[in-house]
Design a protein around this motif. Structure first.
Motif, mmCIF file in Angstrom:
data_model
loop_
_atom_site.group_PDB
_atom_site.id
_atom_site.type_symbol
_atom_site.label_atom_id
_atom_site.label_comp_id
_atom_site.label_asym_id
_atom_site.label_seq_id
_atom_site.Cartn_x
_atom_site.Cartn_y
_atom_site.Cartn_z
ATOM 1 N N SER A 66 0.829 -1.208 0.000
ATOM 2 C CA SER A 66 0.000 0.000 0.000
ATOM 3 C C SER A 66 0.859 1.252 0.000
ATOM 4 N N SER A 117 -2.368 2.649 -3.534
ATOM 5 C CA SER A 117 -2.615 1.550 -2.611
ATOM 6 C C SER A 117 -3.026 0.325 -3.422
ATOM 7 N N ARG A 140 -18.075 5.445 1.840
ATOM 8 C CA ARG A 140 -17.061 4.661 1.153
ATOM 9 C C ARG A 140 -17.751 3.550 0.378
ATOM 10 N N THR A 163 -10.303 2.758 1.317
ATOM 11 C CA THR A 163 -9.743 2.922 2.649
ATOM 12 C C THR A 163 -9.805 4.392 3.018
#
Length: 174
Positions: free
Chosen positions: A64, A82, A112, A116
């Motif tokens: 990431s 990522s 979301r 992330t």
């Protein structure tokens, strides 16, 4: 290929979030009283499983942290951040607007979808407050909001970039 800037502070926060529960698990394995019939081999197996999980999490964090690039070619704009990638074909875009925003809150993200969001680190797909799909690749300042008109897979891209990269994206869409 241009790099998206990363914030070491955010990487430390992410590492703490990943490893704090594992440290508690290791503490329980090492200092918990043994159950009747538990052998030293049982403790070593448990420690091995935890060590394997720690290595897996460390690999995920490393991948990431190292995957953060923008590739601008005449035919496409590719953002790798990522574990997520956005590819926008130039033929699908009629115009591009690039503007610097002072904070990620100005992108008006609501939820979301697949990504992330952690300590100012945003990577992946998010819905905005108007119901549009936004791709985020934010890991440091400055932050730019790129609005894409046409048939692109999303209408908005929010990313960390240098002013030179932001100008290159604007020129790509002109």
């Amino acid at each position: 290929m241009k790099n998206i800037p990363t914030s070491p502070r955010q990487l430390v926060y992410m590492a703490l979030t990943l490893f704090a529960p594992l440290l508690l698990t290791v503490a329980l394995i090492c200092w918990a009283p043994a159950k009747p019939g538990q052998t030293q081999a049982d403790t070593l197996v448990a420690a091995g499983v935890v060590a394997g999980v720690v290595l897996l999490f460390a690999a995920i964090l490393a991948v990431s942290a190292m995957r953060h690039a923008i590739d601008i070619t005449p035919g496409a704009l590719v953002v790798k951040h990522s574990m997520y990638t956005l590819t926008v074909n130039r033929a699908d875009v009629t115009s591009v607007t690039v503007q610097e925003i002072p904070a990620i809150a100005d992108a008006r993200l609501s939820t979301r979808k697949n990504g992330t969001a952690l300590f100012g680190y945003y990577s992946g797909w998010f819905w905005d407050t108007r119901g549009g799909l936004t791709f985020c690749a934010v890991s440091a300042h400055p932050i730019y909001m790129v609005t894409l008109e046409g048939n692109a897979p999303c209408r908005q891209l929010v990313l960390s970039a240098s002013p030179e990269v932001a100008r290159a994206i604007g020129a790509w869409g002109a």
